[in-house]
Write a protein that holds these residues in place. Structure first.
Motif, PDB file in Angstrom:
ATOM      1  N   LEU A  49       0.866  -1.189   0.000  1.00  0.00           N
ATOM      2  CA  LEU A  49       0.000   0.000   0.000  1.00  0.00           C
ATOM      3  C   LEU A  49       0.897   1.231   0.000  1.00  0.00           C
ATOM      4  CD1 LEU A  49      -2.780  -1.072   2.531  1.00  0.00           C
ATOM      5  CD2 LEU A  49      -2.456  -1.742   0.167  1.00  0.00           C
ATOM      6  N   GLU A  50       1.076   1.804  -1.180  1.00  0.00           N
ATOM      7  CA  GLU A  50       2.105   2.836  -1.376  1.00  0.00           C
ATOM      8  C   GLU A  50       1.525   3.958  -2.231  1.00  0.00           C
ATOM      9  OE1 GLU A  50       5.668   3.381  -0.585  1.00  0.00           O
ATOM     10  OE2 GLU A  50       5.068   5.158  -1.689  1.00  0.00           O
ATOM     11  N   LEU A  51       1.911   5.195  -1.897  1.00  0.00           N
ATOM     12  CA  LEU A  51       1.449   6.356  -2.667  1.00  0.00           C
ATOM     13  C   LEU A  51       2.238   6.501  -3.966  1.00  0.00           C
ATOM     14  CD1 LEU A  51      -0.355   8.917  -2.663  1.00  0.00           C
ATOM     15  CD2 LEU A  51       1.487  10.097  -1.479  1.00  0.00           C
ATOM     16  N   ILE A  58      -1.061  -1.793  -4.510  1.00  0.00           N
ATOM     17  CA  ILE A  58      -2.343  -1.086  -4.532  1.00  0.00           C
ATOM     18  C   ILE A  58      -2.043   0.374  -4.188  1.00  0.00           C
ATOM     19  CG2 ILE A  58      -4.656  -0.916  -3.502  1.00  0.00           C
ATOM     20  CD1 ILE A  58      -4.298  -3.955  -2.738  1.00  0.00           C
ATOM     21  N   ARG A  59      -2.212   1.239  -5.174  1.00  0.00           N
ATOM     22  CA  ARG A  59      -1.863   2.652  -4.924  1.00  0.00           C
ATOM     23  C   ARG A  59      -2.788   3.214  -3.843  1.00  0.00           C
ATOM     24  NH1 ARG A  59      -2.590   8.005  -6.715  1.00  0.00           N
ATOM     25  NH2 ARG A  59      -0.649   9.135  -6.353  1.00  0.00           N
ATOM     26  N   THR A  60      -2.182   3.707  -2.766  1.00  0.00           N
ATOM     27  CA  THR A  60      -2.951   4.145  -1.605  1.00  0.00           C
ATOM     28  C   THR A  60      -2.352   5.411  -1.020  1.00  0.00           C
ATOM     29  OG1 THR A  60      -3.163   1.781  -1.061  1.00  0.00           O
ATOM     30  CG2 THR A  60      -3.884   3.340   0.620  1.00  0.00           C
ATOM     31  N   VAL A  94      -7.991   4.614   1.610  1.00  0.00           N
ATOM     32  CA  VAL A  94      -7.684   3.501   2.527  1.00  0.00           C
ATOM     33  C   VAL A  94      -8.820   2.468   2.497  1.00  0.00           C
ATOM     34  CG1 VAL A  94      -7.365   2.892   4.970  1.00  0.00           C
ATOM     35  CG2 VAL A  94      -6.179   4.877   4.018  1.00  0.00           C
ATOM     36  N   ARG A  95     -10.046   2.955   2.521  1.00  0.00           N
ATOM     37  CA  ARG A  95     -11.199   2.038   2.492  1.00  0.00           C
ATOM     38  C   ARG A  95     -11.161   1.179   1.227  1.00  0.00           C
ATOM     39  NH1 ARG A  95     -15.959   1.377   0.629  1.00  0.00           N
ATOM     40  NH2 ARG A  95     -15.832   3.195  -0.741  1.00  0.00           N
ATOM     41  N   THR A  96     -10.915   1.844   0.080  1.00  0.00           N
ATOM     42  CA  THR A  96     -10.849   1.119  -1.195  1.00  0.00           C
ATOM     43  C   THR A  96      -9.693   0.114  -1.192  1.00  0.00           C
ATOM     44  OG1 THR A  96     -11.587   3.163  -2.218  1.00  0.00           O
ATOM     45  CG2 THR A  96     -10.780   1.496  -3.708  1.00  0.00           C
ATOM     46  N   ALA A  97      -8.563   0.519  -0.605  1.00  0.00           N
ATOM     47  CA  ALA A  97      -7.385  -0.358  -0.603  1.00  0.00           C
ATOM     48  C   ALA A  97      -7.665  -1.664   0.144  1.00  0.00           C
ATOM     49  CB  ALA A  97      -6.195   0.367   0.027  1.00  0.00           C
ATOM     50  N   PHE A  98      -8.309  -1.565   1.307  1.00  0.00           N
ATOM     51  CA  PHE A  98      -8.547  -2.802   2.068  1.00  0.00           C
ATOM     52  C   PHE A  98      -9.649  -3.660   1.447  1.00  0.00           C
ATOM     53  CE2 PHE A  98      -5.861  -0.530   4.997  1.00  0.00           C
ATOM     54  CZ  PHE A  98      -4.981  -1.548   5.329  1.00  0.00           C
TER      55      PHE A  98
END
Ligand SMILES: NC(=O)c1ccc[n+]([C@@H]2O[C@H](COP(=O)([O-])OP(=O)(O)OC[C@H]3O[C@@H](n4cnc5c(N)ncnc54)[C@H](O)[C@@H]3O)[C@@H](O)[C@H]2O)c1
Length: 271
Positions: A35-37, A59-61, A69-73
């Motif tokens: 989870l990385e920008l 997963i671009r976060t 964050v919600r979308t990432a998880f």
């Protein structure tokens, strides 16, 4: 293979300590969500792990943004079918821009609080329900020597790391009964780009003095912190909950490095 079958998510895993942990967790059998920008480093981490036979998904976060964050998880759950380990690693340290409260612009305060502390709240908020559904797991937070003693002239960073340390303890009590352990690593003096871009590039940084103030007389490496994260992620730490593991070569104990020319001289009085 200490993480065989475990699904893990590491924030800020494109470089530095997070990257070292992502590669180590994958070598130990984990599936790793990166989870990385930063898209470039995130994709690179994914490719490196896959090339050596591991399982990883970038997963671009933006960890400071709730929707991201919600979308990432949701995506972690969709891709891997669960979650056992959340490593809250991403942070920023803004060097000269982060200073004492009377000089600190509120945009810097809010930015650092958002990335370093809101992120721990947000990622935990969306990860822990998945972990509980999967039968429990491990949350690893990242503090700093700044969260142990309070480091002057970076008050926003210090506030976030103090907050992370104490949040670790309350989370340990709240989610321990659900099978989710929460612990924290407090590093200092690890040779990463974060340090290169802030401390060591500053003209008043005295590296010789810094090293002399470190009992082990050297910088730590990202791999040395990744091994502590591996311990906390694995069942080897199964009875640890609410702990803060200091990994700093001993520098926080002596606390000797403080050489800011802005401060007034003291008054010698011994002789
Ligand atoms: N290096 C040290 O000496 C040291 C000391 C104390 C604590 N720490 C802590 O260890 C952790 C890792 O530090 P590091 O030195 O590897 O840092 P680093 O700057 O090298 O890596 C941080 C990563 O986080 C990512 N990131 C930044 N903002 C983000 C955002 N909004 N969303 C998602 N990702 C984001 C960056 O792109 C980068 O890949 C941090 O929490 C840091 O505060 C490091």
């Amino acid at each position: 293979m200490r993480l065989q079958g475990k699904i893990t998510a590491i924030t800020g895993a494109g470089r530095g300590i997070g990257r070292a942990a992502a590669e180590l967790f994958a070598r130990e059998g984990a599936k790793v969500a990166i989870l990385e920008l930063d898209e470039k480093s995130g994709k690179d981490a994914e490719a490196t792990i896959r090339k050596s036979g591991g399982t990883a998904q970038f997963i671009r976060t933006d960890v400071s943004n709730e929707e991201s964050v919600r979308t990432a998880f949701t995506e972690v759950d969709r891709v891997f079918g669960g979650l056992h380990v959340l490593y809250n690693n991403a942070s920023v340290y803004l060097g000269k821009h982060d200073t004492s409260v009377t000089k600190l612009p509120s945009e810097i305060w809010r930015r650092v609080l958002g990335i370093n502390l809101d992120s721990v709240y947000l990622c935990s908020k969306y990860a822990i329900p998945i972990m509980i559904r999967c039968g429990g797991g491990s949350v690893i937070n990242t503090s700093s020597s700044a969260g142990q003693i309070g480091i002057p002239f970076c008050d926003a960073y210090t506030a976030t790391k103090g907050g992370t340390t104490t949040l670790t303890r309350s989370m340990a009590v709240e989610y321990g009964p659900h099978g989710v352990r929460t612990n924290c690593i407090a590093p200092a003096a690890i040779a990463t780009d974060m340090v290169r871009e802030s401390n060591t590039s500053s003209p008043d940084f005295d590296e010789k003095l810094f090293i002399r103030s470190t009992p082990l007389r050297r910088w730590g490496t990202p791999g040395e912190i990744a091994k502590i994260a591996l311990f906390l992620a694995s069942d080897d730490s199964s009875y640890m909950n609410g702990a803060v593991l200091v990994a700093d070569g001993g520098i926080t104990l002596v606390c000797a490095y403080h050489n800011n020319p802005e401060l007034p001289e003291g008054r010698p009085g011994l002789k």
